[in-house]
Write an enzyme that holds these catalytic residues in place. Structure first.
Site, mmCIF file in Angstrom:
data_model
loop_
_atom_site.group_PDB
_atom_site.id
_atom_site.type_symbol
_atom_site.label_atom_id
_atom_site.label_comp_id
_atom_site.label_asym_id
_atom_site.label_seq_id
_atom_site.Cartn_x
_atom_site.Cartn_y
_atom_site.Cartn_z
ATOM 1 N N GLY A 195 0.721 -1.024 0.042
ATOM 2 C CA GLY A 195 0.212 0.034 0.033
ATOM 3 C C GLY A 195 0.945 1.239 0.232
ATOM 4 O O GLY A 195 1.983 1.170 0.639
ATOM 5 N N GLU A 217 -0.294 5.689 3.181
ATOM 6 C CA GLU A 217 0.022 6.615 4.328
ATOM 7 C C GLU A 217 1.516 6.719 4.500
ATOM 8 O O GLU A 217 1.856 7.637 5.163
ATOM 9 C CB GLU A 217 -0.229 5.629 5.638
ATOM 10 C CG GLU A 217 -1.763 5.863 5.819
ATOM 11 C CD GLU A 217 -2.391 4.847 6.755
ATOM 12 O OE1 GLU A 217 -2.516 4.904 7.950
ATOM 13 O OE2 GLU A 217 -2.644 3.867 6.402
#
Lengths: 747, 291
Positions: free
Chosen positions: A711, A714
């Site tokens: 991912g 963040e």
């Protein structure tokens, strides 16, 4: 051998977002925009004290105001059952932001707690009537200041999945004896997410009150579905939560906040659909943000710059009713090798709005402190900060003693230093200048773990050669739907234009919360499993069919490409999905699949990394800091979509610049009330504050993750505040350890 | 919480005469509503106390930029966008254009007006320091007649001004005496745009024979009103810009302004930065680097 042109897959290509056109033409429907017949409007009344009891709540003026249908208070609200709090110790995941039984209690736990809901024919009438509700409180002494309550701090049992106190060797002892050391306190203020879309819930009950449809701006449709089913004693399958488009969340929509169940309760009582959109002030009052932190980082090193002690300890604040520990010591568990390590996090319980996940919770404030401290040690020792990091690069995870599945930090710094021109930087502070501007450069490491959670998906391959996949995933602007469409296309051997990915609906197979940067690989693995299921079904049809050139093949002897299935050993033998489905008189083939992290993931330390380079210009007369250049070089596995991933990183870096320089939620310490609940006074960076951010990524796949990807949501914000602070130090010689780096701190 | 709209009344006069009649017939009852960029914020926050307004937006008499040999007169409804785009203002009153550019975002600049900015009387407004340094004069009109007042005498205290209940601000007159001046404007905020000023500085000066022949200095966000700093100017006038003069001017300015601590900054910061900007202004005009 037969020559054939291998078309490059969709993965790795910079497709524009599939939802882009809908958004820029205003056709993307957000929660508050669904057209529902006969809708009434809700507005909340917020507590004006931080702790106490409601003695009396006078609603007659509000009830008699024009257009008012209902004033719901703890005296007349239906029962809403207690449900698990997100991140609590409960077996279940939970979606509630707190255990407070809003409007089923007369207790007040924070300033801004919703104490009544007014429902009226129009929004204006509801908001007006809400001002007419008069609440009399029995006020109690409130605990409002982290520093004041530190003596009563508690050590949580764990900070998400990790021990809250961890000692390896004798870090304090090594620090005391060390040749070189730094030992300082770093503080970060409370922050708010400030997603551009205000939190909104639109609830509609069926006439028999057995089923419920809710349009909600949420990062977790399945969580909201489960919570509402329990709260209102409904069967889960009778609750449908839809959140097709979400205008940013950043963690602020990961939990269901008070307004969600209160809107549903109000709709139940008035027997009409009710829509409730929080005002910007309402978001600041009733939706929690990031805890402030007070962190100590102490580093000790020997004469060749090897760390002999790494201490990272400190405090965050939370409430008795949500117990959320922001894991700021996570980066220190993975980034550096040290003979002695001590990590400890304590929590202070206050009477405040429950704090929550926000933009890389833990890693954002944690990297600020740790990566500032590394820079301080490098300065102290006269070693280049990149070199100091390289000297302490671990070959195994320092705390877990596991191998890394993938880790290319040194390469990221090498590439970044070259792109940025790091060698031209003067190491001594205050030695680069352009007129009244002092110029400085700094580096810092970005870090975020690679998480995968269980998820499910289904897929349909249609006779016309197109395919659709579905999962209750979320698209809040991250590009997830685009990335999953690319994944789907490659799994089925279709072109990007032939596939569609559907999401944001609890009727679809379950997906986890859009948090922890997990969506791409969690859902990606589920999509792959569903595609495998569908592909096996197709092969099952043709493998035994006399009419098929594929008769007699095993599944591993075929491949799926160009809208069909072909023998691997003879590319000319095969047939299209269209032909197969026509022959079997089917209009579609369906596949279902689930996926969860494999056992291998337990045997490795899995994280994403980045090397950040920042240049600032500081006006010596006014203390204004302008970020003039920023470069992020990321090591996040295989990049599914360079365009959307780069946007994610740029957004994260922009948020990091805000965290470094301008953002801060200010509270009246006497009353616990936020005093800057607006975009005018809570200063996010504007376009002029953000330079042209350069992005580079290594694109080295992680052998252990689906698609080789991590991912990227963040990691973008992590390390940025430290890179800015380190650049500010290089420019001015002033070390700011207290965010944000406002102008006054530099004069 | 947003204010309740039915509690408010907004009338639309057909011309200036009718607008003045509103003011004359019920003094204090009706207040002008121009671009709404301040009033709508108060309305949204539930803090707009006055409830009766008349829209001046369509009053053609208050629009336009009129140029004569002696002066440039801005209609009170001149928007920031119009200020930014006007070539004479760019040439002769550049600080006003910079202030307009630094006020809000594009939407605010399209809607916000110079006249509104003046009568809103915020001590943190960004155009007034430039207007003060340019010796602006205000044109006020009532059904009894017109009068003029130097802008530097207009604001009398926090949100207080010499505007009668029956009067409307119609124009802002700028004398065209700036050609030989050097202009210096700085707005300091938390971020580069869309932040209310911590300190705002506008200064013009003329240096002749190495001494200060003319100087006008005004600051925002350092006192209850936007302040023309005449005492500091007096210290400078006729002096050469050397370290002694700069030091004396800094001391004078620190005595002349009275900043406070608030959510946006501290008095200490404002004093220090005001003096720093004054010094930078003086060195810049002395050394001939125009901004």
């Amino acid at each position: 051998m037969s020559a054939r042109i291998v078309k490059p897959g969709a993965i790795g290509q910079p497709f524009s977002r599939v939802d882009g056109r809908l958004k820029v033409t205003g056709k993307a429907t957000f929660a508050a925009e669904y057209k529902v017949e006969n809708v009434a409007h809700g507005a909340l009344v917020f507590s004006q004290i931080a702790r106490g009891k409601i003695k009396n709540i006078e609603t007659s003026a509000a009830r008699n105001a024009p257009g008012v249908i209902l004033v719901l208070t703890h005296e007349n609200a239906p029962e809403m059952k207690k449900t698990p709090v997100f991140g609590s110790d409960s077996e279940e995941m939970g979606a509630a932001s707190s255990s407070i039984l809003y409007l089923n209690t007369d207790e007040v736990y924070f300033n801004g707690q919703p104490v009544a809901v007014v429902v009226a024919e129009t929004l204006e009438q509801a908001e007006h009537a809400a001002t007419l509700v008069a609440v009399e409180y029995e006020e109690k002494q409130a605990k409002l200041i982290l520093q004041a309550e530190k003596p009563d701090a508690v050590l949580p049992e764990h900070i998400p999945g990790e021990p809250s106190d961890l000692k390896q060797g004798d870090a304090e002892g090594a620090l005391a004896e060390a040749l070189y050391k730094v030992d300082n306190i770093y503080t970060t203020p409370p922050f708010n997410h400030n997603a551009i879309e205000l939190h909104a819930t639109l609830a509609e009950w069926s006439e028999d009150e057995k089923s419920l449809t809710v349009y909600d701006s949420t990062q977790y449709v399945i969580g909201v579905q489960e919570m509402l089913a329990k709260k209102f004693s409904l069967r889960k399958e009778n609750v449908r939560v839809i959140g097709s488009f979400v205008g940013g969340g950043f963690g602020g929509k990961g939990n269901a906040w008070a307004h969600v169940s209160l809107t549903v309760a109000a709709a139940k009582v008035v027997k009409r659909p009710v829509k409730l959109v929080l005002s910007r002030e309402g978001v600041h009052l009733s939706v929690g943000g990031r805890t402030p932190t007070e962190q100590r980082v102490a580093l000790a090193a020997n004469d060749v710059g090897k760390l002999t002690a790494l201490i990272h300890t400190g405090f965050t604040q939370t409430t008795e009713h949500n117990n959320f520990a922001e894991q700021f010591t996570f980066p220190a568990r993975h980034l550096y090798k040290s003979e002695n390590i001590w990590l400890r996090q304590e929590m202070v319980h206050l009477d405040i709005v429950p704090n929550t996940f926000m933009r890389a919770p833990g890693e954002s404030p944690g990297t600020f402190a740790l990566e500032s401290a590394i820079d301080e040690l490098a300065h102290e020792m006269g070693i280049d900060p990149i070199e100091l990091r390289a000297r302490n690069e671990p070959d195994r995870d320092p705390v877990k003693d596991l191998p890394f599945s993938m880790r290319n930090i040194k390469e990221a710094y090498r590439v970044g230093a070259e792109m940025f021109g790091w060698s031209k930087r003067h190491a001594a502070p205050r030695t680069m200048r352009d007129g009244r501007f002092l110029i400085g450069c700094g580096v810092a490491t970005a870090f975020y773990p690679a998480y995968q959670f269980p998820a499910a998906a289904r897929v349909e391959i249609h006779a016309d050669g197109t395919a659709i996949a579905q999962s209750a995933m979320h698209e809040m602007g991250m590009g997830s739907a685009t990335a999953q469409a690319q994944n789907l296309a490659d799994e089925l051997g279709l072109s990007f234009e032939q596939v569609r990915f559907e999401y944001g609906d609890s009727n679809f197979p379950y997906a986890p919360v859009a948090g922890g940067s997990n969506s791409t690989i969690s859902v990606g693995a589920a999509v792959k499993a569903a595609c495998d299921d569908a592909k096996k079904k197709i092969h099952g049809l043709v493998g035994e069919d006399d009419a098929s050139p594929l008769k007699g093949t095993r599944f591993d002897e075929v491949e799926f490409r160009e809208g069909g299935i072909y023998r691997r050993d003879d590319a000319t033998k095969g047939e299209t999905f269209h032909a197969i489905l026509r022959r079997f008189e089917e209009d579609k083939i369906e596949g279902e699949g689930e996926a969860a992290p494999g056992a291998e993931s337990e045997k490795y330390s899995m994280g994403s990394y980045g090397a950040l380079f920042c240049e600032v210009r500081v006006d010596e007369e006014t203390g204004e800091v302008r970020v003039s250049r920023f470069l992020g070089v990321y090591d996040c596995g295989k990049i599914i979509n360079p365009k959307t991933a780069s946007s994610q990183w740029r957004g994260g870096i922009t948020m990091g610049i805000g965290m470094a320089l301008t953002e801060e939620a200010l509270f009246d310490v006497r009353k616990g009330r936020i005093v800057n609940p607006s975009l005018a006074e809570y200063h996010l960076p504007v376009n002029l504050d953000v330079p042209n951010i350069e992005i580079h990524f290594l694109d080295i796949p992680d052998p252990l993750t689906p698609m080789g990807a991590h991912g990227v949501g963040e990691i973008g914000i992590t390390g940025v505040a430290a890179a800015v602070a380190n650049a500010v130090f290089n420019a001015t010689g002033k070390r700011i350890r207290d965010l944000p780096i406002t102008l006054d701190k530099l004069l | 919480m947003r204010a309740y709209l039915p509690d408010y009344e907004l009338r639309v006069p057909k011309d200036l005469e009718e607008a003045l009649a509103f003011l004359a017939n019920e003094p204090g009852m009706w207040k002008p509503f121009a671009g709404g960029t301040d009033l709508m914020v108060l309305l949204e926050a539930g803090k707009l106390e006055h409830t009766k307004f008349f829209s001046v937006w369509n009053l053609a008499e208050l629009r336009g930029i009129e140029v004569t040999d002696e002066s440039v007169t801005l209609g009170a409804l001149t928007t920031y966008t119009e200020v930014r785009r006007n070539s004479i203002l760019q040439e002769e009153f550049p600080m006003l254009c910079v202030a307009a550019r630094e006020t809000g975002g594009i939407a605010i600049q399209n809607r916000g007006t110079i006249g509104g900015n003046i009568v809103n009387a915020s001590p943190a407004a960004d155009s007034p320091p430039a207007l003060l340094a340019y010796d602006a004069e205000l044109e006020l009109l009532s059904s009894k007649g017109a009068r003029k007042i130097p802008y530097k005498d207009f604001h009398t205290g926090y949100k207080q001004m010499k505007l009668r209940d029956d009067e409307l601000l119609t124009g802002i007159r700028l004398p065209r005496t700036t050609k030989s001046l050097r202009h210096y404007y700085r707005k300091v905020g938390t971020r580069k745009a869309q932040a209310i000023s911590k300190v705002c500085f506008a200064g013009v000066a003329k240096i002749e024979d190495e001494s200060v022949a003319d100087v006008r200095i005004a600051l925002g966000s350092v006192a209850p009103i936007v302040l023309r700093c005449e005492k500091t100017e007096a210290v400078l006038r006729g002096k050469s810009v050397d370290e002694r003069t700069i030091s004396a001017a800094r001391a004078a300015l620190i005595n002349e302004i009275a900043p406070i601590d608030d959510i946006r900054s501290t008095a200490k910061y404002r004093l220090r930065v005001a003096a720093n900007l004054l010094e930078d202004f003086l060195k810049t005009v002395r050394d001939g680097e125009l901004n």
